[in-house]
Write a protein that holds these residues in place. Structure first.
Motif, PDB file in Angstrom:
ATOM      1  N   GLY A  47       7.255   1.854 -12.350  1.00  0.00           N
ATOM      2  CA  GLY A  47       7.706   0.585 -11.798  1.00  0.00           C
ATOM      3  C   GLY A  47       7.131   0.340 -10.417  1.00  0.00           C
ATOM      4  O   GLY A  47       6.724  -0.778 -10.083  1.00  0.00           O
ATOM      5  N   HIS A  48       7.082   1.385  -9.582  1.00  0.00           N
ATOM      6  CA  HIS A  48       6.475   1.260  -8.250  1.00  0.00           C
ATOM      7  C   HIS A  48       4.999   0.868  -8.360  1.00  0.00           C
ATOM      8  O   HIS A  48       4.533  -0.062  -7.696  1.00  0.00           O
ATOM      9  N   THR A  78       0.824  -1.201   0.000  1.00  0.00           N
ATOM     10  CA  THR A  78       0.000   0.000   0.000  1.00  0.00           C
ATOM     11  C   THR A  78       0.861   1.254   0.000  1.00  0.00           C
ATOM     12  O   THR A  78       0.613   2.198  -0.759  1.00  0.00           O
ATOM     13  N   ALA A  79       1.893   1.276   0.851  1.00  0.00           N
ATOM     14  CA  ALA A  79       2.785   2.439   0.887  1.00  0.00           C
ATOM     15  C   ALA A  79       3.515   2.590  -0.439  1.00  0.00           C
ATOM     16  O   ALA A  79       3.696   3.707  -0.941  1.00  0.00           O
ATOM     17  N   LEU A  80       3.936   1.469  -1.031  1.00  0.00           N
ATOM     18  CA  LEU A  80       4.636   1.517  -2.320  1.00  0.00           C
ATOM     19  C   LEU A  80       3.753   2.161  -3.379  1.00  0.00           C
ATOM     20  O   LEU A  80       4.204   3.043  -4.128  1.00  0.00           O
ATOM     21  N   PHE A  81       2.490   1.739  -3.431  1.00  0.00           N
ATOM     22  CA  PHE A  81       1.595   2.334  -4.424  1.00  0.00           C
ATOM     23  C   PHE A  81       1.350   3.809  -4.146  1.00  0.00           C
ATOM     24  O   PHE A  81       1.439   4.647  -5.052  1.00  0.00           O
ATOM     25  N   HIS A 114      12.068  -4.920  -9.525  1.00  0.00           N
ATOM     26  CA  HIS A 114      11.726  -4.089  -8.378  1.00  0.00           C
ATOM     27  C   HIS A 114      11.907  -4.903  -7.101  1.00  0.00           C
ATOM     28  O   HIS A 114      11.530  -6.080  -7.048  1.00  0.00           O
ATOM     29  N   PRO A 115      12.482  -4.327  -6.040  1.00  0.00           N
ATOM     30  CA  PRO A 115      12.574  -5.045  -4.760  1.00  0.00           C
ATOM     31  C   PRO A 115      11.191  -5.480  -4.280  1.00  0.00           C
ATOM     32  O   PRO A 115      10.216  -4.750  -4.430  1.00  0.00           O
ATOM     33  N   MET A 154       6.406   7.315 -15.773  1.00  0.00           N
ATOM     34  CA  MET A 154       5.409   6.267 -15.633  1.00  0.00           C
ATOM     35  C   MET A 154       5.738   5.010 -16.424  1.00  0.00           C
ATOM     36  O   MET A 154       4.960   4.056 -16.421  1.00  0.00           O
ATOM     37  N   LEU A 155       6.875   4.972 -17.090  1.00  0.00           N
ATOM     38  CA  LEU A 155       7.272   3.719 -17.734  1.00  0.00           C
ATOM     39  C   LEU A 155       7.375   2.641 -16.659  1.00  0.00           C
ATOM     40  O   LEU A 155       8.056   2.832 -15.647  1.00  0.00           O
ATOM     41  N   PRO A 156       6.725   1.502 -16.829  1.00  0.00           N
ATOM     42  CA  PRO A 156       6.750   0.458 -15.793  1.00  0.00           C
ATOM     43  C   PRO A 156       8.067  -0.303 -15.800  1.00  0.00           C
ATOM     44  O   PRO A 156       8.158  -1.435 -16.275  1.00  0.00           O
TER      45      PRO A 156
END
Length: 345
Positions: free
Chosen positions: A228-229, A135-138, A310-311, A219-221
């Motif tokens: 990515g986040h 949730t925090a990551l998003f 991503h970690p 915003m590139l994933p």
């Protein structure tokens, strides 16, 4: 279309931003970023002091104003809205991090007065600890682009209201990239734009367009970019497999622009060779391709030094509402995608 003088070099892509941890996670983590701790403070989990950030922001203000004056002919009409968008973007990340009690530095803005047509390469926020909550990551990843776009869209509408519609220029000029959102806002302000017409941008509209490009790149994933986040918060480990493909998107767009801008030159090259081309004939081809080449190199460097993956996070709880918002946030990649971000004629 910008009526500013043609630049003498193909520009790098717009400023890029990433929220990056400055210290690696514990050895038990499955994904370990290669970022080395920058200081003892970072290792201890405390954000750095504000002095360096304040100095860099002051230099960035001067750099963007300098570029606005010498490149676009309007120092503050360009600099103020662009800096406002960037500050909103960074503030979104910072506030979200504070709300989730995630240690984070103030933004470090990057002045670039001579090598960038915008005077800056954006900013970076350092986080000394891995974000462990999905949730925090998003929230932290999405807050920046959403806050920036919340300001960029009304600034674009205001800037377009000050812009003019007219016949396409035959003089040397810069053609900005066209995204779905940008085309829609131009249609909202000007109605139908004829095939031989274009909008000559007011500096405020140009600043908002730069904000659109910044957001698209962020915003590139991929890796630990904002996209990515958000993508990892939504898709988990599947995102790491997808990120390995994203790095090749700029390479594909290099080929697309080679065909688009190179095909019209081929008959003359075939008949007379490269020496038979008129002066400046290769300008559109080189500028359209170079933006994607630079982005491709940057993504390769990111993959090499911090990884495309991503970690991982320690939980799998993302509420239904956040899943919907994550999908809408990732839709910005499509809405802001520009096949040819920068073309000089």
């Amino acid at each position: 279309m910008s009526d500013a003088p043609k630049l003498g070099f193909p520009p790098p892509p717009a400023p890029m931003h990433a929220v990056r941890p400055s210290a690696p996670p514990a050895a038990t983590d499955r994904h370990t970023p290669t970022d080395a701790p920058a200081s003892a403070e970072a290792v201890e989990g405390r954000p750095r002091g504000p002095a360096l950030g304040i100095v860099l922001f002051g230099l960035t203000v001067l750099s963007v104003a300098f570029t606005g004056y010498f490149v676009w002919g309007a120092p503050w009409q360009f600099a103020v809205p662009l800096l406002a968008i960037l500050v909103a973007h960074e503030s979104g990340h910072y506030v979200a991090a504070r709300l989730h009690r995630v240690p984070a530095s103030l933004p470090y803005f990057i002045p670039l007065p001579f090598l960038s047509p915008f005077g800056t390469m954006g900013a970076v926020i350092l986080m000394p600890e891995r974000i462990r909550s999905r949730t925090a990551l998003f929230d932290i990843g999405a807050a920046g682009p959403l806050a920036g776009m919340a300001l960029a869209i009304p600034l674009m509408l205001y800037g377009l209201s000050l812009s003019t519609l007219g016949p396409m220029s035959a003089e040397p000029h810069i053609q900005e990239g066209q995204s779905l959102l940008y085309l829609g806002l131009k249609a909202l302000v000007f109605g139908r734009i004829g095939p031989h017409e274009d909008v000559f941008l007011h500096p405020t509209a140009l600043a908002a367009w730069t904000g659109f490009l910044v957001t698209f790149l962020n915003m590139l994933p991929f890796g630990q970019l904002d996209g990515g986040h958000v993508a990892y918060a939504l898709f988990g480990e599947r995102q790491n497999r997808f990120a390995k493909l994203v790095v090749w998107v700029p390479a594909v767009m290099v080929l697309v622009n080679l065909v688009k801008f190179g095909a019209p030159l081929w008959p003359a090259i075939r008949a007379h060779g490269l020496g038979g081309l008129p002066d400046g004939a290769t300008g559109p081809l080189v500028s359209a391709v170079m933006t994607w080449v630079v982005l491709f190199v940057l993504l390769l460097l990111m993959a090499r030094f911090s990884g495309a993956a991503h970690p991982h996070v320690d939980d799998h709880a993302l509420s239904r509402g956040r899943k919907v918002l994550a999908g809408l946030t990732l839709a910005l990649v499509v809405l802001l995608f520009m096949p040819s971000p920068w073309v000089t004629y």
